[in-house]
Design a protein around this motif. Structure first.
Motif, mmCIF file in Angstrom:
data_model
loop_
_atom_site.group_PDB
_atom_site.id
_atom_site.type_symbol
_atom_site.label_atom_id
_atom_site.label_comp_id
_atom_site.label_asym_id
_atom_site.label_seq_id
_atom_site.Cartn_x
_atom_site.Cartn_y
_atom_site.Cartn_z
ATOM 1 N N ASP A 234 4.680 12.547 -0.858
ATOM 2 C CA ASP A 234 4.537 11.128 -1.178
ATOM 3 C C ASP A 234 5.517 10.755 -2.282
ATOM 4 O O ASP A 234 5.758 11.540 -3.208
ATOM 5 C CB ASP A 234 3.090 10.873 -1.618
ATOM 6 N N THR A 235 6.097 9.562 -2.212
ATOM 7 C CA THR A 235 7.049 9.129 -3.236
ATOM 8 C C THR A 235 6.372 8.990 -4.598
ATOM 9 O O THR A 235 6.875 9.488 -5.613
ATOM 10 C CB THR A 235 7.692 7.789 -2.839
ATOM 11 N N ALA A 236 5.232 8.311 -4.643
ATOM 12 C CA ALA A 236 4.529 8.155 -5.913
ATOM 13 C C ALA A 236 3.987 9.496 -6.400
ATOM 14 O O ALA A 236 3.916 9.746 -7.612
ATOM 15 C CB ALA A 236 3.382 7.152 -5.757
ATOM 16 N N GLY A 237 3.612 10.365 -5.454
ATOM 17 C CA GLY A 237 3.160 11.701 -5.842
ATOM 18 C C GLY A 237 4.261 12.488 -6.516
ATOM 19 O O GLY A 237 3.999 13.280 -7.429
ATOM 20 N N ALA A 238 5.515 12.279 -6.084
ATOM 21 C CA ALA A 238 6.645 12.947 -6.735
ATOM 22 C C ALA A 238 6.782 12.470 -8.174
ATOM 23 O O ALA A 238 6.984 13.266 -9.106
ATOM 24 C CB ALA A 238 7.925 12.661 -5.957
ATOM 25 N N ALA A 239 6.679 11.163 -8.393
ATOM 26 C CA ALA A 239 6.767 10.625 -9.752
ATOM 27 C C ALA A 239 5.649 11.174 -10.627
ATOM 28 O O ALA A 239 5.871 11.543 -11.792
ATOM 29 C CB ALA A 239 6.698 9.102 -9.698
ATOM 30 N N LYS A 240 4.456 11.252 -10.091
ATOM 31 C CA LYS A 240 3.311 11.779 -10.841
ATOM 32 C C LYS A 240 3.516 13.245 -11.189
ATOM 33 O O LYS A 240 3.231 13.686 -12.316
ATOM 34 C CB LYS A 240 2.045 11.603 -10.011
ATOM 35 N N LEU A 241 4.049 14.021 -10.216
ATOM 36 C CA LEU A 241 4.200 15.461 -10.414
ATOM 37 C C LEU A 241 5.191 15.791 -11.524
ATOM 38 O O LEU A 241 4.886 16.569 -12.445
ATOM 39 C CB LEU A 241 4.647 16.105 -9.100
ATOM 40 N N PHE A 242 6.395 15.207 -11.462
ATOM 41 C CA PHE A 242 7.373 15.626 -12.480
ATOM 42 C C PHE A 242 7.087 14.971 -13.835
ATOM 43 O O PHE A 242 7.566 15.421 -14.870
ATOM 44 C CB PHE A 242 8.814 15.398 -11.997
#
Length: 398
Positions: A234-242
């Motif tokens: 997920d795009t937002a999941g990528a932002a949350k992860l890093f």
């Protein structure tokens, strides 16, 4: 719109109501809707991330053999097929529920979407229902289930993108679940390159995002000197992860909303290689809406073909051409219940070909008698015809 097969979908079982018949009394009574298994609604004030733990058609009366370009067939498209009528009182339309009467702005509605907060799907849900409470779901299937069991009132899920094409998973789920498309909404996807506070573009060695988002920005990312790609769900999941890992050499491709939610810097905007990047989302509900003819409507259907004679698909689609009904989309998906069809005995060794389901969007409303007649005629060729929804066309600016 109402399912045109038996309530559940054991393919090629006996059908009790035809596609056209489901709308034959539309002007005098509400719509029929497939029964949906429901549980008590869950009160989710905080809107947490949800995680996942027909057949054979009767021939239309009066339809016999016909000749099309000198090809004889037992059933052909005809422009004047009479509509079947109800005979079983249990098949009569049932009343609409209160959910259908809620404000179009979504006041009080809980609307599911797939992904983490800040996903493009959440923005699409807000565009479809500006005053709704959005509920993130881990998977597409979870969002379908959330609507079915009354955890939420609606779901807004992607169907196709101008660059990436169709989202096949959601086409398959439309047939698996007993929900109705009640609208669609187009949402412009404007990718941003995000990074943690203080990180510059020159510091980035890799970028993470959904595979489709990475593919849509491939050329731009290479020009920026970022060679490594990390695919996530997920795009937002990528932002949350890093953000959680406080990475200093990795960025994310996501929305400006994700940057706002997770406290990130936007290093570059509109980095998609093609500037016209639009996703069409479908709006799903437990009950159908009443179709109209006073504004542009679209009808989505799905059907298989069983008797594969020459030009069978052409003849099936001709039922719409004969009535001047425009088709805006045709999507084929493997028929998982009947994956193969055997060719005629032309060859000594039987030949097996893939068998397909055909998803078709029509520029037409089920309130129009010619649409219902077209579907009644289509049942001459198809083991079943299911109406996935008849709903207003999105004419808003993208």
């Amino acid at each position: 719109m109402a399912s045109m097969t038996a309530p559940r979908l054991p393919f090629l079982a006996a059908r009790t109501c035809s596609a056209a018949a489901a709308f034959s009394s539309l002007s005098s009574s509400p719509l029929q809707c497939c029964p949906v298994k429901r549980t008590s609604a869950t009160n989710t004030n905080s809107a947490p991330l949800l995680s996942a733990s027909r057949p054979g058609a009767p021939a239309a009366d009066g339809v016999g053999s016909a000749d099309l370009n000198r090809l004889r067939a037992s059933a052909m498209p005809v422009a004047d097929s009479p509509l079947p009528t109800y005979t079983d009182p249990h098949e009569l339309p049932r009343p609409l529920t209160g959910a259908d009467l809620m404000e179009s702005g979504g006041e009080g509605l809980k609307v599911a979407y797939q992904g983490f907060p800040g996903a493009y799907s959440e923005s699409a849900a807000k565009k479809a229902y500006p005053h709704c409470q959005t509920v993130p779901c881990e998977h597409f299937d979870t969002a379908f289930q959330a609507v079915e069991n009354c955890t939420v009132d609606r779901a807004v899920l992607p169907l196709e993108n101008t660059l990436g094409g169709s989202i096949h998973r959601n086409y398959d789920l439309l047939l698996r679940h007993e929900l109705h498309i009640v609208g669609d909404v187009r949402h412009a996807v404007r990718h941003c390159l995000l990074a943690n506070r203080g990180v510059k573009i020159g510091d980035l060695r890799s970028v993470m995002s959904h595979p489709q988002a990475l593919a849509q920005c491939e050329h731009t990312l290479t020009e920026l000197g970022i060679e490594q790609r990390q695919a996530v769900d997920d795009t937002a999941g990528a932002a949350k992860l890093f953000t959680e890992q406080m990475l200093q050499d990795t960025g994310a491709v996501a929305s400006s909303l994700a940057a706002e939610l997770y406290g990130l810097d936007i290093l570059a905007e509109n980095i998609q290689d093609e500037k016209e990047n639009v996703t069409r989302f479908m709006m799903l509900a437990r009950e159908p809406i009443v179709p109209q003819v006073d504004k542009p409507f679209k009808t989505s259907i799905v059907f298989p073909l069983e008797d594969w004679k020459p030009a069978q698909l052409l003849k099936a689609l001709a039922v719409f051409a004969l009535r001047d009904i425009n088709l805006t989309k045709i999507e084929s998906r493997p028929h998982k219940k009947r994956p193969f069809r055997v060719a005629d005995d032309t060859f000594s060794t039987p030949v097996k070909y893939f068998n397909y389901l055909f998803y078709v969007d029509l520029e037409a409303s089920m309130a129009d008698p010619k649409t219902r007649k077209a579907l009644g005629n289509l049942e001459e060729f198809a083991p079943f015809v299911r109406v996935l929804g008849s709903y207003p066309t999105d004419v808003s600016e993208v």
